[in-house]
Design an enzyme around this catalytic site. Sequence first.
Site, PDB file in Angstrom:
ATOM      1  N   ASP A 180     -10.141 -35.579 -82.789  1.00 33.86           N
ATOM      2  CA  ASP A 180     -10.053 -36.248 -81.480  1.00 33.86           C
ATOM      3  C   ASP A 180     -11.273 -36.079 -80.563  1.00 33.86           C
ATOM      4  O   ASP A 180     -11.115 -35.830 -79.353  1.00 33.86           O
ATOM      5  CB  ASP A 180      -8.784 -35.778 -80.727  1.00 33.86           C
ATOM      6  CG  ASP A 180      -7.489 -36.131 -81.438  1.00 33.86           C
ATOM      7  OD1 ASP A 180      -7.541 -36.702 -82.545  1.00 33.86           O
ATOM      8  OD2 ASP A 180      -6.403 -35.820 -80.889  1.00 33.86           O
ATOM      9  N   ASP A 210      -6.800 -40.055 -81.643  1.00 29.86           N
ATOM     10  CA  ASP A 210      -5.570 -40.219 -80.879  1.00 29.86           C
ATOM     11  C   ASP A 210      -5.509 -41.700 -80.472  1.00 29.86           C
ATOM     12  O   ASP A 210      -6.492 -42.229 -79.932  1.00 29.86           O
ATOM     13  CB  ASP A 210      -5.663 -39.302 -79.644  1.00 29.86           C
ATOM     14  CG  ASP A 210      -4.317 -38.795 -79.150  1.00 29.86           C
ATOM     15  OD1 ASP A 210      -3.449 -38.494 -79.972  1.00 29.86           O
ATOM     16  OD2 ASP A 210      -4.157 -38.702 -77.907  1.00 29.86           O
ATOM     17  N   HIS A 240      -2.856 -44.343 -78.902  1.00 35.85           N
ATOM     18  CA  HIS A 240      -1.558 -44.661 -78.320  1.00 35.85           C
ATOM     19  C   HIS A 240      -1.460 -46.113 -77.865  1.00 35.85           C
ATOM     20  O   HIS A 240      -2.396 -46.618 -77.237  1.00 35.85           O
ATOM     21  CB  HIS A 240      -1.299 -43.787 -77.084  1.00 35.85           C
ATOM     22  CG  HIS A 240      -1.310 -42.320 -77.359  1.00 35.85           C
ATOM     23  ND1 HIS A 240      -0.526 -41.717 -78.309  1.00 35.85           N
ATOM     24  CD2 HIS A 240      -2.011 -41.308 -76.769  1.00 35.85           C
ATOM     25  CE1 HIS A 240      -0.735 -40.414 -78.299  1.00 35.85           C
ATOM     26  NE2 HIS A 240      -1.646 -40.130 -77.393  1.00 35.85           N
ATOM     27  N   HIS A 273       2.828 -45.589 -73.740  1.00 35.82           N
ATOM     28  CA  HIS A 273       3.351 -44.597 -74.697  1.00 35.82           C
ATOM     29  C   HIS A 273       4.272 -43.599 -73.987  1.00 35.82           C
ATOM     30  O   HIS A 273       4.041 -43.241 -72.826  1.00 35.82           O
ATOM     31  CB  HIS A 273       2.177 -43.848 -75.352  1.00 35.82           C
ATOM     32  CG  HIS A 273       2.584 -43.006 -76.511  1.00 35.82           C
ATOM     33  ND1 HIS A 273       2.745 -41.642 -76.413  1.00 35.82           N
ATOM     34  CD2 HIS A 273       2.895 -43.331 -77.786  1.00 35.82           C
ATOM     35  CE1 HIS A 273       3.125 -41.174 -77.599  1.00 35.82           C
ATOM     36  NE2 HIS A 273       3.217 -42.178 -78.446  1.00 35.82           N
ATOM     37  N   HIS A 282      -3.874 -42.003 -71.702  1.00 34.28           N
ATOM     38  CA  HIS A 282      -5.135 -41.672 -72.373  1.00 34.28           C
ATOM     39  C   HIS A 282      -5.164 -42.301 -73.765  1.00 34.28           C
ATOM     40  O   HIS A 282      -4.119 -42.587 -74.347  1.00 34.28           O
ATOM     41  CB  HIS A 282      -5.299 -40.143 -72.493  1.00 34.28           C
ATOM     42  CG  HIS A 282      -4.282 -39.533 -73.410  1.00 34.28           C
ATOM     43  ND1 HIS A 282      -2.999 -39.230 -73.005  1.00 34.28           N
ATOM     44  CD2 HIS A 282      -4.336 -39.200 -74.728  1.00 34.28           C
ATOM     45  CE1 HIS A 282      -2.317 -38.735 -74.022  1.00 34.28           C
ATOM     46  NE2 HIS A 282      -3.096 -38.705 -75.080  1.00 34.28           N
ATOM     47  N   LYS A 303      -3.396 -41.444 -85.028  1.00 33.92           N
ATOM     48  CA  LYS A 303      -2.087 -40.819 -84.827  1.00 33.92           C
ATOM     49  C   LYS A 303      -1.619 -41.070 -83.404  1.00 33.92           C
ATOM     50  O   LYS A 303      -2.431 -41.348 -82.523  1.00 33.92           O
ATOM     51  CB  LYS A 303      -2.181 -39.317 -85.111  1.00 33.92           C
ATOM     52  CG  LYS A 303      -3.174 -38.607 -84.209  1.00 33.92           C
ATOM     53  CD  LYS A 303      -3.405 -37.172 -84.614  1.00 33.92           C
ATOM     54  CE  LYS A 303      -4.395 -36.512 -83.685  1.00 33.92           C
ATOM     55  NZ  LYS A 303      -3.979 -36.465 -82.277  1.00 33.92           N
ATOM     56  N   CYS A 341      -4.139 -30.482 -80.281  1.00 40.28           N
ATOM     57  CA  CYS A 341      -4.254 -31.173 -81.573  1.00 40.28           C
ATOM     58  C   CYS A 341      -4.917 -30.331 -82.656  1.00 40.28           C
ATOM     59  O   CYS A 341      -4.523 -30.408 -83.819  1.00 40.28           O
ATOM     60  CB  CYS A 341      -4.951 -32.513 -81.379  1.00 40.28           C
ATOM     61  SG  CYS A 341      -3.882 -33.677 -80.475  1.00 40.28           S
TER      62      CYS A 341
HETATM   63  C1  VGL Z   1      -4.295 -34.253 -77.307  1.00 39.69           C
HETATM   64  C2  VGL Z   1      -2.877 -34.165 -75.527  1.00 39.69           C
HETATM   65  C3  VGL Z   1      -2.451 -35.456 -75.767  1.00 39.69           C
HETATM   66  C4  VGL Z   1      -5.327 -33.563 -78.145  1.00 39.69           C
HETATM   67  C5  VGL Z   1      -3.868 -35.538 -77.574  1.00 39.69           C
HETATM   68  O1  VGL Z   1      -6.133 -34.254 -78.804  1.00 39.69           O
HETATM   69  O2  VGL Z   1      -5.360 -32.308 -78.133  1.00 39.69           O
HETATM   70  N1  VGL Z   1      -3.777 -33.572 -76.299  1.00 39.69           N
HETATM   71  N2  VGL Z   1      -2.960 -36.131 -76.795  1.00 39.69           N
HETATM   72 ZN    ZN Z   2      -2.482 -38.165 -76.951  1.00 39.24          ZN
END
Ligand code: VGL
Ligand code: ZN
Length: 201
Positions: free
Chosen positions: A12, A50, A52, A56, A85, A110, A155
């Site tokens: 990410d 990430d 979404h 979401h 986000h 994901k 993550c």
């Molecule tokens: C993440 C919060 C929400 C991450 C992703 O990549 O750690 N944290 N979505």
């Molecule tokens: Zn996220």
Amino acid sequence: MRDATHALLVIDVQNDFCPGGALAVPGGDEIVPGINALMAEFPAVILTQDWHPAGHSSFASQHPGKAPMEMTEMPYGPQVLWPDHCVQGSDGAAFHAHLDTDRADLIIRKGFRPGIDSYSAFFENDHTTPTGLEGYLRTRGISHLTMVGLATDFCVNFSAVDAARLGFTVEVRGDLSRAIDLNGSLDAAKAGMAEAGATLI
Ligand code: VGL
Ligand code: ZN
């Protein structure tokens, strides 16, 4: 170069997790040059993204009366509510402009199901729905994973714990990861990774 059983998993490294982004992780952009350099040591490089849909269920904006960083209860368990986000196709969801995405053999997305979040690169937050990454790694004969990226306590942590439980040898490069550190989440993540047998260096 390491042997063919090793892969680098880059978690990410996206604009929304870097300074100026919607869910900025302090120093999130600092790790990019080091990650690019580390890619040269690995025969396989895999990125996660990430990803979404708008609206979401992990977004606080979808929960009246809730603010970002508050908790809620989802059918699959407790869930942190985040600012909007990494919305599919947005600049925030794009990889950091300096990340060497050309080296990626696979980009695994994901968090694309509206009703469930997915921190881990292996399973969604119900800890049951697979992303398919395990099968990809096993069919390539990959058994050793080095993980870097954002965020250490979400993550990266969930990916490292799942991978270790699945039997992969896991090393997390703390120097090439950065944390959100929400209410002690970094210390909890360190303890959880150690317990699962993932090495944080
Ligand atoms: C993440 C919060 C929400 C991450 C992703 O990549 O750690 N944290 N979505
Ligand atoms: Zn996220």
